[in-house]
Design an enzyme around this catalytic site. Structure first.
Site, PDB file in Angstrom:
ATOM      1  CG  ASN A   1      -1.744   1.230   1.377  1.00 26.46           C
ATOM      2  OD1 ASN A   1      -1.797   2.049   0.462  1.00 26.46           O
ATOM      3  ND2 ASN A   1      -2.406   1.384   2.516  1.00 26.46           N
ATOM      4  CD1 TRP A   2       3.781   1.304  -2.724  1.00 29.80           C
ATOM      5  CD2 TRP A   2       3.652   2.378  -4.692  1.00 29.80           C
ATOM      6  NE1 TRP A   2       4.617   0.670  -3.600  1.00 29.80           N
ATOM      7  CE2 TRP A   2       4.562   1.313  -4.810  1.00 29.80           C
ATOM      8  CE3 TRP A   2       3.407   3.191  -5.796  1.00 29.80           C
ATOM      9  CZ2 TRP A   2       5.236   1.040  -6.003  1.00 29.80           C
ATOM     10  CZ3 TRP A   2       4.071   2.918  -6.984  1.00 29.80           C
ATOM     11  CH2 TRP A   2       4.980   1.857  -7.083  1.00 29.80           C
ATOM     12  CE  LYS A   3      -0.084   3.261   4.716  1.00 28.08           C
ATOM     13  NZ  LYS A   3       0.017   3.317   6.155  1.00 28.08           N
TER      14      LYS A   3
ATOM     15  CG  HIS B   1      -5.748   1.869   5.291  1.00 26.86           C
ATOM     16  ND1 HIS B   1      -5.300   2.807   6.189  1.00 26.86           N
ATOM     17  CD2 HIS B   1      -4.718   1.005   5.095  1.00 26.86           C
ATOM     18  CE1 HIS B   1      -4.039   2.513   6.505  1.00 26.86           C
ATOM     19  NE2 HIS B   1      -3.663   1.438   5.851  1.00 26.86           N
TER      20      HIS B   1
ATOM     21  CD  GLU C   1      -3.006  -2.353   7.352  1.00 26.13           C
ATOM     22  OE1 GLU C   1      -1.936  -2.599   6.777  1.00 26.13           O
ATOM     23  OE2 GLU C   1      -3.628  -1.290   7.188  1.00 26.13           O
TER      24      GLU C   1
ATOM     25  CB  SER D   1       5.742  -1.543  11.990  1.00 24.62           C
ATOM     26  OG  SER D   1       5.316  -0.224  12.291  1.00 24.62           O
TER      27      SER D   1
ATOM     28  N   GLY E   1       5.193   1.566   4.444  1.00 26.08           N
ATOM     29  CA  GLY E   1       6.496   2.228   4.251  1.00 26.08           C
ATOM     30  C   GLY E   1       7.557   1.380   3.564  1.00 26.08           C
TER      31      GLY E   1
END
Ligand code: 13P
Length: 246
Positions: free
Chosen positions: A8-10, A94, A166, A208, A230
Protein backbone atom coordinates in the site's frame (compact mmCIF):
# COMPACT_ATOMS: atom_id res chain seq x y z
CA UNK A 1 -1.30 -21.97 -0.49
CA UNK A 2 0.91 -19.15 -1.76
CA UNK A 3 1.36 -16.24 0.64
CA UNK A 4 -0.03 -12.88 -0.50
CA UNK A 5 2.28 -9.88 -0.22
CA UNK A 6 0.55 -6.56 -0.88
CA UNK A 7 2.01 -3.05 -1.03
CA UNK A 8 0.00 0.00 0.00
CA UNK A 9 1.87 3.03 -1.26
CA UNK A 10 -0.62 5.48 0.29
CA UNK A 11 -0.08 9.05 -1.04
CA UNK A 12 3.44 8.48 -2.31
CA UNK A 13 5.26 8.51 -5.66
CA UNK A 14 4.86 10.52 -8.84
CA UNK A 15 4.38 8.80 -12.18
CA UNK A 16 8.12 8.96 -12.92
CA UNK A 17 8.93 7.47 -9.52
CA UNK A 18 6.39 4.72 -10.17
CA UNK A 19 8.06 3.81 -13.47
CA UNK A 20 11.47 3.76 -11.78
CA UNK A 21 10.13 1.51 -9.03
CA UNK A 22 8.72 -1.04 -11.46
CA UNK A 23 11.89 -1.12 -13.56
CA UNK A 24 13.97 -1.95 -10.50
CA UNK A 25 11.42 -4.17 -8.77
CA UNK A 26 10.71 -6.35 -11.81
CA UNK A 27 14.42 -6.96 -12.35
CA UNK A 28 14.69 -8.16 -8.74
CA UNK A 29 11.62 -10.34 -8.41
CA UNK A 30 11.58 -11.63 -11.97
CA UNK A 31 10.06 -15.13 -12.00
CA UNK A 32 9.43 -15.15 -8.24
CA UNK A 33 6.62 -17.64 -7.97
CA UNK A 34 6.66 -18.10 -4.22
CA UNK A 35 3.93 -15.57 -3.50
CA UNK A 36 1.11 -13.46 -4.96
CA UNK A 37 2.31 -9.88 -5.27
CA UNK A 38 -0.18 -7.01 -5.27
CA UNK A 39 0.90 -3.36 -5.58
CA UNK A 40 -1.51 -0.52 -4.79
CA UNK A 41 -0.24 2.87 -6.08
CA UNK A 42 -2.21 6.15 -6.08
CA UNK A 43 -4.93 6.51 -8.74
CA UNK A 44 -2.83 8.57 -11.17
CA UNK A 45 -0.27 5.78 -11.55
CA UNK A 46 -2.66 2.84 -11.88
CA UNK A 47 -2.76 2.73 -15.70
CA UNK A 48 1.02 2.85 -15.94
CA UNK A 49 1.40 0.26 -13.18
CA UNK A 50 -1.11 -2.08 -14.85
CA UNK A 51 0.81 -1.78 -18.13
CA UNK A 52 4.12 -2.43 -16.39
CA UNK A 53 2.72 -5.60 -14.86
CA UNK A 54 1.23 -7.18 -17.98
CA UNK A 55 2.67 -10.68 -18.39
CA UNK A 56 4.15 -10.70 -14.90
CA UNK A 57 2.83 -12.26 -11.71
CA UNK A 58 2.32 -8.81 -10.15
CA UNK A 59 -1.28 -7.64 -9.69
CA UNK A 60 -2.39 -4.04 -9.31
CA UNK A 61 -4.80 -2.64 -6.74
CA UNK A 62 -6.32 0.77 -5.98
CA UNK A 63 -6.50 2.29 -2.50
CA UNK A 64 -10.17 3.30 -2.58
CA UNK A 65 -13.30 3.47 -4.73
CA UNK A 66 -16.72 5.08 -4.44
CA UNK A 67 -19.87 3.17 -3.50
CA UNK A 68 -21.97 4.52 -6.38
CA UNK A 69 -21.49 3.51 -10.02
CA UNK A 70 -21.31 7.03 -11.47
CA UNK A 71 -22.75 10.52 -11.08
CA UNK A 72 -22.24 13.83 -9.35
CA UNK A 73 -19.49 12.88 -6.88
CA UNK A 74 -16.74 15.36 -7.66
CA UNK A 75 -13.28 13.97 -7.15
CA UNK A 76 -14.34 10.34 -6.76
CA UNK A 77 -13.43 7.19 -8.73
CA UNK A 78 -15.82 4.29 -9.38
CA UNK A 79 -15.14 0.56 -9.20
CA UNK A 80 -16.09 0.27 -12.87
CA UNK A 81 -13.41 2.83 -13.84
CA UNK A 82 -10.79 0.82 -11.96
CA UNK A 83 -11.79 -2.43 -13.58
CA UNK A 84 -11.72 -0.76 -16.99
CA UNK A 85 -7.99 0.10 -16.69
CA UNK A 86 -6.90 -3.37 -15.59
CA UNK A 87 -6.98 -2.94 -11.81
CA UNK A 88 -7.82 -6.21 -10.05
CA UNK A 89 -7.86 -5.29 -6.36
CA UNK A 90 -9.02 -2.45 -4.14
CA UNK A 91 -8.11 -1.69 -0.52
CA UNK A 92 -11.23 -0.71 1.46
CA UNK A 93 -11.73 0.21 5.11
CA UNK A 94 -8.15 1.31 5.76
CA UNK A 95 -7.87 3.01 9.16
CA UNK A 96 -6.52 6.18 7.51
CA UNK A 97 -9.69 6.43 5.39
CA UNK A 98 -11.79 5.81 8.49
CA UNK A 99 -9.90 8.45 10.47
CA UNK A 100 -9.17 11.26 7.99
CA UNK A 101 -12.11 10.82 5.61
CA UNK A 102 -14.71 9.77 8.18
CA UNK A 103 -15.56 6.50 6.45
CA UNK A 104 -18.07 4.55 8.49
CA UNK A 105 -18.67 0.80 8.54
CA UNK A 106 -21.82 1.45 6.52
CA UNK A 107 -19.96 3.34 3.77
CA UNK A 108 -17.27 0.68 3.69
CA UNK A 109 -19.95 -2.01 3.38
CA UNK A 110 -21.48 -0.19 0.38
CA UNK A 111 -18.04 0.16 -1.22
CA UNK A 112 -17.32 -3.54 -0.72
CA UNK A 113 -20.59 -4.48 -2.42
CA UNK A 114 -19.90 -2.15 -5.34
CA UNK A 115 -16.32 -3.38 -5.79
CA UNK A 116 -17.42 -7.03 -5.80
CA UNK A 117 -20.23 -6.28 -8.26
CA UNK A 118 -17.53 -4.97 -10.60
CA UNK A 119 -15.32 -8.04 -10.22
CA UNK A 120 -12.70 -6.28 -8.14
CA UNK A 121 -11.12 -8.28 -5.35
CA UNK A 122 -11.24 -6.51 -2.01
CA UNK A 123 -8.54 -6.13 0.62
CA UNK A 124 -10.74 -5.24 3.59
CA UNK A 125 -8.83 -3.66 6.49
CA UNK A 126 -9.78 -4.00 10.13
CA UNK A 127 -7.84 -3.24 13.31
CA UNK A 128 -8.09 -1.78 16.78
CA UNK A 129 -6.73 1.37 18.41
CA UNK A 130 -4.38 1.18 21.39
CA UNK A 131 -7.27 2.15 23.69
CA UNK A 132 -9.33 -0.84 22.55
CA UNK A 133 -6.34 -3.15 23.05
CA UNK A 134 -5.69 -1.81 26.54
CA UNK A 135 -9.35 -2.43 27.41
CA UNK A 136 -8.99 -6.05 26.25
CA UNK A 137 -11.81 -5.47 23.79
CA UNK A 138 -9.99 -6.40 20.57
CA UNK A 139 -12.14 -9.39 19.58
CA UNK A 140 -15.46 -7.61 20.11
CA UNK A 141 -14.24 -4.59 18.16
CA UNK A 142 -12.92 -6.62 15.23
CA UNK A 143 -16.05 -8.81 15.12
CA UNK A 144 -18.17 -5.66 14.84
CA UNK A 145 -16.00 -4.27 12.01
CA UNK A 146 -16.23 -7.57 10.14
CA UNK A 147 -19.93 -8.12 10.61
CA UNK A 148 -20.83 -4.55 9.60
CA UNK A 149 -18.29 -4.25 6.80
CA UNK A 150 -19.28 -7.53 5.18
CA UNK A 151 -23.02 -7.36 5.88
CA UNK A 152 -24.98 -8.97 3.05
CA UNK A 153 -21.91 -10.28 1.20
CA UNK A 154 -22.59 -13.82 -0.01
CA UNK A 155 -20.35 -16.76 0.74
CA UNK A 156 -19.68 -16.96 -2.99
CA UNK A 157 -18.52 -13.30 -3.14
CA UNK A 158 -16.42 -13.66 0.01
CA UNK A 159 -14.00 -15.72 -2.08
CA UNK A 160 -12.99 -12.38 -3.55
CA UNK A 161 -12.34 -10.75 -0.19
CA UNK A 162 -9.07 -10.80 1.75
CA UNK A 163 -9.12 -9.39 5.28
CA UNK A 164 -6.08 -7.36 6.39
CA UNK A 165 -5.59 -7.12 10.14
CA UNK A 166 -3.81 -3.83 10.83
CA UNK A 167 -3.69 -2.72 14.48
CA UNK A 168 -3.80 1.09 14.19
CA UNK A 169 -1.07 1.58 16.79
CA UNK A 170 1.33 -0.55 14.72
CA UNK A 171 0.89 1.42 11.47
CA UNK A 172 3.86 3.58 10.57
CA UNK A 173 5.20 3.50 14.12
CA UNK A 174 7.99 0.95 13.72
CA UNK A 175 6.29 -1.00 16.53
CA UNK A 176 4.84 -4.12 14.94
CA UNK A 177 2.63 -6.35 17.06
CA UNK A 178 4.36 -9.54 18.20
CA UNK A 179 3.66 -12.38 15.83
CA UNK A 180 1.88 -14.52 18.42
CA UNK A 181 -0.69 -11.81 19.13
CA UNK A 182 -1.13 -11.23 15.39
CA UNK A 183 -1.78 -14.95 14.86
CA UNK A 184 -4.27 -14.94 17.69
CA UNK A 185 -6.31 -12.13 16.08
CA UNK A 186 -5.96 -13.74 12.62
CA UNK A 187 -7.39 -16.98 14.03
CA UNK A 188 -10.23 -15.05 15.62
CA UNK A 189 -11.00 -13.30 12.29
CA UNK A 190 -11.08 -16.65 10.48
CA UNK A 191 -13.41 -18.10 13.09
CA UNK A 192 -15.68 -15.07 12.83
CA UNK A 193 -15.86 -15.45 9.04
CA UNK A 194 -16.45 -19.18 9.25
CA UNK A 195 -19.16 -18.88 11.93
CA UNK A 196 -21.01 -15.87 10.54
CA UNK A 197 -20.47 -16.17 6.79
CA UNK A 198 -19.53 -19.83 6.29
CA UNK A 199 -16.43 -18.74 4.42
CA UNK A 200 -12.73 -19.48 4.51
CA UNK A 201 -10.97 -16.18 3.94
CA UNK A 202 -7.30 -15.27 3.71
CA UNK A 203 -6.05 -12.94 6.46
CA UNK A 204 -3.05 -10.63 6.03
CA UNK A 205 -1.12 -8.78 8.73
CA UNK A 206 -0.12 -5.12 8.29
CA UNK A 207 1.69 -2.61 10.52
CA UNK A 208 5.44 -1.86 10.52
CA UNK A 209 6.32 -4.90 8.43
CA UNK A 210 9.92 -4.83 7.19
CA UNK A 211 12.37 -7.33 5.71
CA UNK A 212 13.63 -8.24 9.20
CA UNK A 213 10.25 -9.23 10.67
CA UNK A 214 8.29 -10.37 7.57
CA UNK A 215 8.97 -14.05 7.94
CA UNK A 216 7.97 -14.05 11.63
CA UNK A 217 4.38 -13.31 10.64
CA UNK A 218 3.96 -15.57 7.65
CA UNK A 219 5.63 -18.68 9.01
CA UNK A 220 2.39 -19.51 10.81
CA UNK A 221 -0.50 -20.90 8.76
CA UNK A 222 -2.81 -18.45 10.58
CA UNK A 223 -1.45 -15.52 8.56
CA UNK A 224 -1.76 -15.78 4.79
CA UNK A 225 0.34 -12.76 3.89
CA UNK A 226 1.28 -9.16 4.55
CA UNK A 227 0.06 -5.65 3.76
CA UNK A 228 3.12 -3.43 3.69
CA UNK A 229 3.19 0.37 3.82
CA UNK A 230 6.50 2.23 4.25
CA UNK A 231 8.76 -0.71 3.44
CA UNK A 232 7.02 -1.23 0.08
CA UNK A 233 8.09 2.17 -1.25
CA UNK A 234 11.63 1.09 -2.08
CA UNK A 235 11.94 -1.68 -4.67
CA UNK A 236 14.84 -3.12 -2.74
CA UNK A 237 13.12 -3.44 0.64
CA UNK A 238 9.84 -4.68 -0.86
CA UNK A 239 11.77 -7.32 -2.82
CA UNK A 240 13.62 -8.30 0.37
CA UNK A 241 10.27 -8.88 2.09
CA UNK A 242 9.26 -11.16 -0.77
CA UNK A 243 12.54 -13.06 -0.53
CA UNK A 244 12.13 -13.35 3.24
CA UNK A 245 8.78 -15.06 2.72
CA UNK A 246 10.22 -17.65 0.37
P1 13P B 1 3.36 0.58 7.53
O1 13P B 1 3.88 -0.71 6.93
O2 13P B 1 4.05 1.79 7.02
O3 13P B 1 3.28 0.49 9.02
O4 13P B 1 1.84 0.74 7.01
C1 13P B 1 0.96 -0.33 7.11
C2 13P B 1 -0.27 -0.01 6.38
O5 13P B 1 -1.03 0.86 6.77
C3 13P B 1 -0.56 -0.77 5.15
O6 13P B 1 -1.86 -0.57 4.71
Amino acid sequence: MKKIIAANWKMNKTLVETKDFFREFKSKVNAQENCEIIICPPFISLTEAANECKNTNIKIGAQNCHYESSGAFTGEISAEMLCDIGVQYVILGHSERRKYFFETDEMINKKIHKALENDLKVIFCVGESIEIREKNAVNEFIAEQINSGLKGVSKENLRNVIVAYEPIWAIGTGKAINSESACCVARFIKKCLADNFGSETAVLYGGSVKPENANEFVKSSDIDGLLVGGASLKAESFAEIIFAVR
